[in-house]
Motif scaffolding. Structure first.
Motif, short mmCIF file in Angstrom:
data_model
loop_
_atom_site.label_atom_id
_atom_site.label_comp_id
_atom_site.label_asym_id
_atom_site.label_seq_id
_atom_site.Cartn_x
_atom_site.Cartn_y
_atom_site.Cartn_z
N SER A 194 0.68 -0.77 0.14
CA SER A 194 0.38 0.11 -0.23
C SER A 194 0.55 1.69 -0.30
O SER A 194 0.70 1.96 -0.64
CB SER A 194 -0.73 -0.04 1.40
OG SER A 194 -1.82 -1.23 1.01
N TYR A 197 2.00 1.46 -3.72
CA TYR A 197 1.47 2.25 -4.50
C TYR A 197 1.02 3.94 -4.10
O TYR A 197 0.53 4.41 -5.45
CB TYR A 197 0.02 1.31 -4.24
CG TYR A 197 -1.60 1.67 -4.82
CD1 TYR A 197 -1.41 1.45 -6.51
CD2 TYR A 197 -2.49 2.67 -4.45
CE1 TYR A 197 -2.30 2.42 -7.05
CE2 TYR A 197 -3.20 3.29 -4.69
CZ TYR A 197 -3.47 3.19 -6.35
OH TYR A 197 -4.85 3.53 -6.58
N ARG A 204 -2.11 -0.62 -8.75
CA ARG A 204 -3.95 -1.00 -7.69
C ARG A 204 -3.80 -2.45 -8.04
O ARG A 204 -4.40 -2.99 -7.13
CB ARG A 204 -4.97 -0.97 -8.31
CG ARG A 204 -5.79 -1.14 -7.42
CD ARG A 204 -7.12 -0.03 -7.35
NE ARG A 204 -6.82 1.54 -6.77
CZ ARG A 204 -7.13 2.26 -5.96
NH1 ARG A 204 -7.68 1.40 -5.01
NH2 ARG A 204 -7.46 2.74 -6.21
#
Length: 508
Positions: A194, A197, A204
């Motif tokens: 995460s 990202y 994703r």
């Protein structure tokens, strides 16, 4: 400036991810096939669990009670050949009497006493019954021996279940630990993914893959916990106590070198085979006992009686008391019994035939069980060695995939797959070690070497079937009753419900 801030942020996030990745990997490879947790509390050993089951398991307690009932068949058979003695006492009051005229008188005289007290005793001693009683006793003795072998087989069966339950708790505890560690690792990995990202380093899709694998791992953990609870409850049912701390069992000894040796040992020592053979012996004696029904019977008898008329008699015609005694022999020769003796003999022959065939069936089953247990033991032992090598290869593979992923040559999915493969191999190793030990113990049980004394359990203060039989086999007293029985097995109603916490294990 925006470019500089972006570069700085990316560098910081990358450093954070590298640190998290190393932490993930270190956590992943830190779990061994069987984690050992040193602690100060004494861990229950397999031998202690077997001994507790021997003393408190209700299946064994019921089998012992049934064996005690079988023991009594011998004194019951002997009772038919022992003397029979009985005594009767009666008080009689004549309600209606008729007089008889006496020569030279006109008034009827009562020649029947108004009241009396009488007693009689008799003894009958069987001398010859055509061999029926003698063969019935031998059949009962053979069934006692068959029952003792059945009791040994029951012990081995219960012990096999205890060993499996003991290892199930160890296996499932370790599987819960492995799955819990995997969830922790994937949670750290998802956070790292995460973060990457957020700075645009990955897509994703990578986050979704990490999230999916984490959710799947959590589901696997819940299933593993449920299985652990089930294994614990099964352990409580068999042993009668909770599996709080367990020691890894030592290797088994005395295992046969070849399947042929195992079969030879089983044909000699297996309790089920021994019981079946003794049942056949008992059936053979039953045939001989049935033939005795057409033979003459000889018995000796003695009896005596005494009567006191309590002063109600006319002593001119009846004495105040009477008594008698007699002794002799009775010979009874059956001439025709409606075909019963022949039908009973044919029935006994059919049952002997069934016992012979059942012995062969038991031998077949035991041979198959021995060979299957031997093959399972050897194959799982070999599988254990292969899985240890597979774990080393999977660990090396995971390190390589993670290293390649750090330079962009592998995807997040590759890392997740490598980690899942390592977890799967570790679970397989835990299961294989359990299966190998259980198969080895099953082999010992099938060869007839898994009862309490063969396993070296201290049962000197427990029920001894041979001692009980020696005590009752010659019993001849009519009033040697047993007290009202109570339960010997322990109850588990007061024990708490088991949870999914892995048990502590040690190498004691």
């Amino acid at each position: 400036m925006p470019a500089a801030r972006s570069s700085l942020s990316s560098h910081a996030t990358g450093t954070k991810w590298q640190t998290a990745r190393k932490a993930c990997f270190a956590a992943t490879v830190s779990v061994s096939a069987f984690t050992v947790f040193p602690h100060g509390v004494h861990a229950q050993t397999l031998k202690e669990a077997l001994l507790e089951a021997y003393r408190t398991n209700p299946t064994l307690a019921a089998a012992r009670a049934n064996q005690r009932a079988t023991d009594e068949s011998v004194p019951l058979a002997k009772a038919d050949g022992r003397p029979l003695s009985a005594a009767d006492t009666a008080y009689t009051e004549q309600i209606l009497r008729t007089g008889q005229p006496v020569q030279g008188t006109t008034v009827p005289v009562q020649t029947t006493p108004a009241r009396s007290v009488s007693g009689q005793a008799s003894v009958t001693v069987p001398l010859y019954n055509g061999g029926a009683i003698r063969n019935a006793i031998k059949a009962a003795e053979a069934r006692v021996e068959a029952g003792q072998s059945d009791l040994r087989a029951t012990e081995a069966s219960v012990f096999s279940r205890v060993v499996a339950a003991y290892w199930d708790v160890i296996r499932d505890s370790e599987i819960v630990r492995l799955n819990a560690q995997n969830v922790t690792t994937l949670e750290v990995g998802l956070q790292s993914t995460s973060d990457r990202y957020d700075v645009g380093d990955i897509t994703r899709t990578d986050v979704a893959q990490s999230q999916s694998r984490l959710d799947s791992a959590r589901a696997d953990l819940e299933r593993a916990r449920a299985q652990l609870v089930s294994s614990k409850e099964n352990y409580v049912s068999l042993v009668g106590s909770t599996p709080d701390d367990l020691a890894l069992p030592p290797p088994l000894s005395g295992l046969p070198a070849t399947p042929e040796t195992a079969v030879e040992t089983a044909l000699t020592d297996n309790a089920d085979i021994a019981a079946a053979r003794k049942v056949g012996t008992a059936a053979r004696y039953d045939v001989r006992s049935a033939r005795g029904a057409v033979m003459p019977r000889v018995s000796a008898f003695a009896n005596g009686s005494y009567t006191d008329f309590l002063g109600s008699e006319d002593q001119r015609f009846i004495p105040a008391t009477t008594h008698s005694a007699a002794a002799g022999l009775t010979i009874s020769v059956p001439l025709y019994q409606g075909g019963r003796p022949a039908a009973a003999q044919r029935q006994a022959v059919a049952r002997e035939t069934a016992a012979i065939e059942q012995t062969i069936a038991v031998e077949r089953d035991v041979i198959a069980q021995v060979r299957a247990s031997y093959a399972s033991w050897r194959s799982t032992e070999a599988a254990t060695e292969s899985l240890r090598s597979a774990i080393r290869a999977a660990e090396l593979s995971l390190r390589g995939v993670e290293a390649e992923h750090s330079v962009g040559n592998r995807t997040i999915l590759d890392v997740l797959n490598a980690r899942q493969e390592l977890l799967g191999v570790r679970v397989q190793l835990v299961t294989a070690r359990r299966d190998a030990y259980v198969a080895a113990f099953s082999l010992l049980a099938a060869t007839g070497h898994a009862d309490a004394r063969e396993l070296g359990l201290d049962v000197s203060d427990s029920y001894d079937p041979a001692a009980h039989y020696a005590r009752v086999r010659g019993s001849f007293l009519d009033f040697a009753f047993e007290p009202q029985p109570g339960p010997n097995a322990s109850r588990t109603t007061g024990l708490p419900a088991q949870d999914a916490a892995p048990v502590e294990m040690s190498n004691e």
